[in-house]
Design a protein around this motif. Structure first.
Motif, short mmCIF file in Angstrom:
data_model
loop_
_atom_site.label_atom_id
_atom_site.label_comp_id
_atom_site.label_asym_id
_atom_site.label_seq_id
_atom_site.Cartn_x
_atom_site.Cartn_y
_atom_site.Cartn_z
N GLU A 295 34.18 61.52 16.69
CA GLU A 295 33.38 62.63 16.18
C GLU A 295 32.39 63.12 17.24
OE1 GLU A 295 33.91 64.22 13.44
OE2 GLU A 295 35.34 62.82 12.54
N ALA A 296 31.83 62.21 18.00
CA ALA A 296 30.91 62.59 19.08
C ALA A 296 31.63 63.41 20.14
CB ALA A 296 30.28 61.36 19.71
N ALA A 297 32.84 63.02 20.50
CA ALA A 297 33.60 63.78 21.49
C ALA A 297 33.84 65.21 21.02
CB ALA A 297 34.93 63.09 21.79
N ARG A 298 34.20 65.36 19.77
CA ARG A 298 34.39 66.71 19.22
C ARG A 298 33.12 67.55 19.34
NH1 ARG A 298 37.25 64.72 13.66
NH2 ARG A 298 39.43 64.69 14.36
N ARG A 299 31.98 66.96 18.95
CA ARG A 299 30.70 67.68 19.01
C ARG A 299 30.33 68.04 20.44
NH1 ARG A 299 29.32 63.72 15.37
NH2 ARG A 299 28.15 62.58 16.94
N LEU A 300 30.51 67.10 21.36
CA LEU A 300 30.15 67.35 22.77
C LEU A 300 30.96 68.50 23.35
CD1 LEU A 300 29.98 63.66 24.01
CD2 LEU A 300 28.08 65.31 24.06
N LEU A 301 32.25 68.49 23.11
CA LEU A 301 33.10 69.54 23.66
C LEU A 301 32.76 70.90 23.05
CD1 LEU A 301 36.31 67.41 23.82
CD2 LEU A 301 35.12 68.39 25.79
N LYS A 302 32.49 70.92 21.77
CA LYS A 302 32.09 72.17 21.11
C LYS A 302 30.78 72.68 21.71
CE LYS A 302 31.30 74.27 16.64
NZ LYS A 302 31.32 74.12 15.19
N ALA A 303 29.83 71.77 21.93
CA ALA A 303 28.53 72.16 22.51
C ALA A 303 28.68 72.75 23.91
CB ALA A 303 27.59 70.96 22.54
N HIS A 304 29.71 72.33 24.64
CA HIS A 304 29.96 72.84 25.99
C HIS A 304 30.92 74.02 25.99
CE1 HIS A 304 27.80 69.99 28.60
NE2 HIS A 304 28.03 69.11 27.65
N GLY A 305 31.37 74.46 24.83
CA GLY A 305 32.27 75.61 24.73
C GLY A 305 33.67 75.32 25.25
N ILE A 306 34.10 74.06 25.18
CA ILE A 306 35.42 73.68 25.67
C ILE A 306 36.35 73.52 24.47
CG2 ILE A 306 36.76 71.96 26.94
CD1 ILE A 306 34.11 71.29 28.43
N GLU A 307 37.46 74.25 24.49
CA GLU A 307 38.42 74.22 23.39
C GLU A 307 39.21 72.90 23.40
OE1 GLU A 307 42.28 76.67 21.68
OE2 GLU A 307 41.55 77.10 23.70
N VAL A 308 39.28 72.27 22.24
CA VAL A 308 40.11 71.08 22.06
C VAL A 308 41.49 71.57 21.61
CG1 VAL A 308 40.43 68.92 20.80
CG2 VAL A 308 38.13 69.64 21.48
N VAL A 309 42.50 71.35 22.45
CA VAL A 309 43.86 71.83 22.15
C VAL A 309 44.73 70.75 21.52
CG1 VAL A 309 43.79 73.66 23.89
CG2 VAL A 309 44.67 71.39 24.51
N SER A 310 44.30 69.50 21.61
CA SER A 310 45.08 68.41 21.04
C SER A 310 44.20 67.18 20.91
CB SER A 310 46.27 68.10 21.95
OG SER A 310 47.03 67.05 21.45
N GLU A 311 44.51 66.37 19.90
CA GLU A 311 43.81 65.10 19.77
C GLU A 311 44.69 64.10 19.05
OE1 GLU A 311 41.12 65.46 15.78
OE2 GLU A 311 40.25 66.36 17.58
N SER A 312 44.48 62.84 19.36
CA SER A 312 45.10 61.72 18.66
C SER A 312 43.98 60.71 18.47
CB SER A 312 46.26 61.14 19.47
OG SER A 312 46.80 60.02 18.81
N LEU A 313 43.36 60.78 17.30
CA LEU A 313 42.17 59.98 17.04
C LEU A 313 42.35 59.11 15.79
CD1 LEU A 313 39.40 62.68 17.58
CD2 LEU A 313 39.83 60.69 19.03
N PHE A 314 41.63 58.01 15.79
CA PHE A 314 41.45 57.14 14.64
C PHE A 314 42.73 56.37 14.32
CE2 PHE A 314 38.66 60.99 13.81
CZ PHE A 314 37.61 60.48 14.54
N GLY A 315 42.85 55.90 13.11
CA GLY A 315 43.96 55.04 12.74
C GLY A 315 43.70 53.61 13.19
N ASP A 316 44.68 52.76 12.93
CA ASP A 316 44.55 51.34 13.29
C ASP A 316 45.26 51.05 14.60
OD1 ASP A 316 43.21 50.94 10.91
OD2 ASP A 316 44.97 50.21 9.84
N GLY A 317 44.65 50.23 15.43
CA GLY A 317 45.28 49.76 16.66
C GLY A 317 44.79 50.47 17.90
N HIS A 318 45.50 50.20 18.98
CA HIS A 318 45.12 50.74 20.29
C HIS A 318 46.14 51.77 20.75
CE1 HIS A 318 47.92 47.53 21.52
NE2 HIS A 318 48.11 48.26 22.60
N ARG A 319 45.75 52.52 21.79
CA ARG A 319 46.61 53.55 22.35
C ARG A 319 46.77 53.33 23.85
NH1 ARG A 319 43.86 56.06 18.33
NH2 ARG A 319 44.95 57.61 17.09
N GLN A 320 47.95 53.66 24.32
CA GLN A 320 48.22 53.75 25.75
C GLN A 320 48.25 55.24 26.08
OE1 GLN A 320 52.00 51.75 25.83
NE2 GLN A 320 51.07 49.74 26.07
N ILE A 321 47.53 55.63 27.12
CA ILE A 321 47.37 57.04 27.46
C ILE A 321 47.80 57.27 28.91
CG2 ILE A 321 45.72 58.97 27.61
CD1 ILE A 321 45.93 57.76 24.79
#
Length: 175
Positions: A124-150
């Motif tokens: 949620e903080a990442a979403r707010r920060l990017l919005k505050a800087h005027g940067i469009e979020v074009v994709s996200e994979s957030l939350f759920g259970d477990g870890h992610r490899q990126i």
């Protein structure tokens, strides 16, 4: 990729990287988050691996005035500022970037605690920060259970995310 040599960067918690078409950035996230910024026009990008939304002592507006030497990429607000500064040094404006956000997983879904889980607060903080800087979020994979490899391929702007259950061992980046 002019030289044909690909540089692989693996981010540990609290790190960020900025690169061009010769760079691929990888990381593994649990409750942490990554913000990937990409400038399609110049094919330059940046990615972070943040542990917490902020130190609690500064907000988005206050970070802009801090000395860069005092900033710490473990915190999403400060990591974003550091990445934007490095991108500006490469003639990339924040408004020319798009963003993708990853992570914020619940690593211990069986444990029910009071309050909002740290992974959700991070996302949620990442979403707010990017919005505050005027940067469009074009994709996200957030939350759920477990870890992610990126894996972030700066040449194309593509970011691959693979989510694994919390009981699977982190054995390295398999992408």
């Amino acid at each position: 990729m002019a030289s044909g040599i690909l540089t692989e960067v693996f981010l540990k918690p609290g790190e960020y990287a900025v690169g061009d078409t010769s760079c691929r950035i990888r990381t593994v996230l649990g409750s942490c988050i990554s913000i990937a910024l990409w400038c399609p026009g110049l094919q330059v990008g940046a990615m972070s691996h943040c542990l917490l939304p902020s130190r609690g002592r500064v907000g988005v507006a206050e970070v802009r005035g801090l000395d860069l030497r005092g900033l710490d990429a473990r915190y999403a607000d400060e990591a974003l500022h550091l990445m934007l500064h490095e991108l500006e040094r490469r003639n990339v404006r924040a408004s020319a970037c798009n963003a993708k956000i990853f992570g914020g997983g619940n690593m211990f879904p069986a444990q029910r605690g009071a309050g909002v889980p740290v992974g959700r607060r991070n996302g949620e903080a990442a979403r707010r920060l990017l919005k505050a800087h005027g940067i469009e979020v074009v994709s996200e994979s957030l939350f759920g259970d477990g870890h992610r490899q990126i894996a972030f391929d700066i040449a194309t702007g593509d970011v691959w995310s693979r989510q694994l259950p919390p009981n699977d061992a982190i054995t390295g980046l398999m992408l």
